[in-house]
Every structure is written in C-alpha cells, then in structure tokens.
Design a protein around this motif. Structure first.
Motif, short mmCIF file in Angstrom:
data_model
loop_
_atom_site.label_atom_id
_atom_site.label_comp_id
_atom_site.label_asym_id
_atom_site.label_seq_id
_atom_site.Cartn_x
_atom_site.Cartn_y
_atom_site.Cartn_z
N VAL A 70 -8.25 -0.03 0.12
CA VAL A 70 -7.18 -0.65 -0.19
C VAL A 70 -5.97 0.39 -0.24
CG1 VAL A 70 -5.90 -1.90 -1.93
CG2 VAL A 70 -8.17 -2.67 -1.29
N ALA A 71 -6.31 1.41 -0.84
CA ALA A 71 -5.26 2.72 -1.03
C ALA A 71 -4.72 3.08 0.06
CB ALA A 71 -5.79 3.53 -2.44
N LEU A 72 -5.57 3.23 0.95
CA LEU A 72 -5.20 3.85 2.31
C LEU A 72 -4.70 3.10 3.14
CD1 LEU A 72 -8.61 6.14 2.84
CD2 LEU A 72 -6.37 6.99 2.20
N PHE A 73 -5.00 1.77 3.21
CA PHE A 73 -4.24 0.90 4.34
C PHE A 73 -3.56 -0.27 3.74
CE2 PHE A 73 -8.88 2.49 5.48
CZ PHE A 73 -8.23 3.17 6.45
N ALA A 74 -3.52 -0.40 2.61
CA ALA A 74 -2.91 -1.51 2.20
C ALA A 74 -1.56 -1.33 1.11
CB ALA A 74 -3.69 -2.70 1.28
N HIS A 75 -1.73 -0.38 0.32
CA HIS A 75 -0.78 0.13 -0.49
C HIS A 75 0.40 0.78 0.15
CE1 HIS A 75 -3.13 -1.45 -3.85
NE2 HIS A 75 -3.56 -0.35 -4.23
N PRO A 76 0.08 1.58 0.96
CA PRO A 76 1.36 2.21 1.83
C PRO A 76 2.11 1.21 2.51
CG PRO A 76 -0.59 3.70 2.34
CD PRO A 76 -1.12 2.13 1.57
N LEU A 77 1.60 0.21 3.15
CA LEU A 77 2.43 -0.94 3.80
C LEU A 77 3.20 -1.74 2.82
CD1 LEU A 77 -0.35 -2.42 6.00
CD2 LEU A 77 1.64 -1.14 6.49
N SER A 78 2.74 -1.90 1.57
CA SER A 78 3.43 -2.50 0.60
C SER A 78 4.75 -1.70 0.13
CB SER A 78 2.60 -2.95 -0.74
OG SER A 78 1.60 -3.80 -0.18
N ALA A 79 4.53 -0.41 0.01
CA ALA A 79 5.40 0.57 -0.42
C ALA A 79 6.56 0.59 0.83
CB ALA A 79 4.99 1.86 -0.60
N SER A 80 6.18 0.69 1.96
CA SER A 80 7.25 0.68 3.04
C SER A 80 7.90 -0.74 2.95
CB SER A 80 6.46 0.84 4.29
OG SER A 80 7.34 0.73 5.43
N ALA A 81 7.24 -1.92 2.87
CA ALA A 81 8.22 -3.04 2.94
C ALA A 81 8.96 -3.11 1.63
CB ALA A 81 7.09 -4.13 2.68
N SER A 82 8.65 -2.37 0.49
CA SER A 82 9.37 -2.33 -0.64
C SER A 82 10.86 -1.70 -0.46
CB SER A 82 8.89 -1.79 -2.06
OG SER A 82 7.77 -2.73 -2.19
N PHE A 83 10.67 -0.51 0.02
CA PHE A 83 11.88 0.37 0.53
C PHE A 83 12.58 -0.44 1.46
CE2 PHE A 83 9.05 3.79 -1.15
CZ PHE A 83 9.82 4.01 -2.53
N ASN A 84 12.17 -1.23 2.51
CA ASN A 84 12.62 -1.76 3.62
C ASN A 84 13.31 -3.15 3.21
OD1 ASN A 84 13.38 -1.54 6.60
ND2 ASN A 84 12.05 -3.45 6.47
N ARG A 85 12.74 -3.57 1.81
CA ARG A 85 13.21 -4.83 1.44
C ARG A 85 12.82 -6.14 2.31
NH1 ARG A 85 19.43 -3.94 -0.77
NH2 ARG A 85 19.25 -1.60 -1.46
N SER A 86 11.80 -5.95 2.92
CA SER A 86 11.20 -6.92 3.77
C SER A 86 9.92 -6.49 4.59
CB SER A 86 12.22 -7.67 4.75
OG SER A 86 11.63 -8.55 5.52
N TRP A 87 9.16 -7.33 4.78
CA TRP A 87 7.94 -6.97 5.55
C TRP A 87 8.20 -6.43 6.93
CZ3 TRP A 87 3.10 -6.31 4.12
CH2 TRP A 87 1.97 -6.40 5.11
N ASN A 88 7.54 -5.23 6.92
CA ASN A 88 7.91 -4.41 8.39
C ASN A 88 6.90 -4.82 9.63
OD1 ASN A 88 9.32 -2.71 6.88
ND2 ASN A 88 7.63 -1.92 6.26
#
Length: 243
Positions: A70-88
């Motif tokens: 989860v830490a390797l494959f899921a959390h980074p996507l959530s972090a990226s979406a947060s900075f982008n303010r939307s799902w990438n």
C-alpha cells in the motif's frame, strides 16, 4: 465534471481549500516514508533473525508485506492527487487503486482477527504446539486471501464497483449506490469484513482477560500462580512477537 462510477453529482463536486489539499499531500508523503521504513525494518529483522521465522510469525509477515505494498503503490498516488487537487489517472487506474487498497485492507483486518483468535486458543486452551503447526497457519493465511479476493474482485465483475470518493483524491467501493445490489453488497461487506473480525477480536481478548483474572483470583499470593500467569503472558506475547 468527469466521474468514474455512479456517485451523485453533489458528491462529485465537493472541494477542499488549497491549504487542505497541500496538508493532505504532505501527510501522505510522511505516511508513505514512515510505512516503507517501518515495514522494511520488520522484513529485515524477520530475514536476519532465525528466531522469528516460526510459522506463527507469518501473520506478522503477511501484514507487513500488505502494508508495504500500500505504501509503495497506493499512498504516492493519493499524495499526487492531493497536490494536483484531483485524481490523476483514468477509470482503470481508479479501479486498480481501489482494488489493491481494498484487498490489502481486508487482508489486514482478517489477519488481526486470526492473530487474536490464535492468542485466545494458546492462552485459554493451553495447547501451544497444536495451535501453531505450519500447515494450520498456512491454511488460515490462504483462507484470508481467498476471503479478501472474493470481496474485492466482486466490484470488478459488476457487484458494486470502484469509483472516486467525494473529494476526488482516492477511489473506493461505491458506498452511495442506489440500486439494491449495491446496498446488499455494502451491508454484507460491513457485516463480514468489519463486524465479524471485530467481534472475533473482542471475544478473544475478553476471554484472555477473563482467563488472566481467574488465574490471579485462584492464586492471589502464590508463587505458582504468579509463575503460571507470567508463563501464559509470555506465551501469548510469543505467539505474535515481531521484535
């Protein structure tokens, strides 16, 4: 506004402040780094110390591997979406994210339930060797993964589904579905994936506490009672000792 799944338009349009998005992104980065470090340490200790390679510690290994994934494959996507303010990613990416997060979460909660029940059997039934045989541990782990696969593959094949959550930063099962099949799935998930393992854990630890209390009442000032209680405590801790 693009959506994945059948959420209501009101839920799809919910927004946070800019500071909130940044805060969530920073939190997810810290969480990712901490989870990777912590779980890698657990795996390293397991690999280096033969003492911890007992079959019963496969439960700890199972949890650690799931958390690391989860830490390797899921959390980074959530972090990226947060900075982008939307799902990438697109809809397929959303479904894969939801599936992997969900299966590892199901695996973890069922593994915690298994650990608690094994502790109950070891402490209260006082038959350590019979409870931690390699084949029994392996069969429990396989059952946990099969159970998790059933509930997480079902949304991929049409029973419920994976979609963006209201703030469009993560994906999960369709909690707000309006058809009967979606409602049935959610009710069964809450019962089987949450209430059932939670009940097992509550039952197991209540029984362990009662057993320890009975020992203390039976031998209030006896060394024998103190030694037995200490032995059972160490045995129960040893059932899932990871460090």
């Amino acid at each position: 506004m693009e959506t994945f799944g059948n959420s209501t338009e009101m839920l799809a349009q919910e927004k946070l402040s800019a500071a909130s998005y940044i805060s969530i992104g920073v939190y997810m980065i810290v969480l990712t780094l901490t989870a990777i470090l912590g779980n890698c340490l657990v795996l390293f200790v397991y690999w280096k110390r033969s003492l911890y390679k007992r079959p019963v510690n496969w439960f700890i290994l199972n949890i650690s591997v799931a958390d690391l994934c989860v830490a390797l494959f899921a959390h980074p996507l959530s972090a990226s979406a947060s900075f982008n303010r939307s799902w990438n990613l697109d809809g397929v990416g959303c479904q894969m994210y939801g599936f992997f997060c969900y299966i590892f979460a199901c695996n973890n909660i069922m593994t915690y339930a298994a650990i608690s029940y094994f502790r109950y059997q070891i402490v209260c039934e006082n038959n350590y060797v019979a409870r931690i045989q390699r084949g029994r541990i392996l069969s429990v782990l396989i059952s946990i993964w099969m159970f998790s696969l059933f509930w997480t593959v079902s949304p991929l094949v049409g029973w419920n589904g994976y979609e963006l959550e209201p703030y469009r930063l993560t994906c999960s099962i369709r909690w707000y579905g309006h058809v009967d099949s979606d409602r049935a799935y959610i009710c069964l998930v809450l019962l089987c994936v949450y209430v059932f393992p939670l009940s097992v854990m509550i039952f197991s630890y209540i029984q362990i506490a009662r057993h320890a209390r009975r020992l203390s009442c039976t031998y209030p000032s006896s060394n024998e009672g103190g030694n037995k209680a200490k032995f059972l405590y160490n045995l129960e801790r040893g059932a899932t000792k990871a460090r």
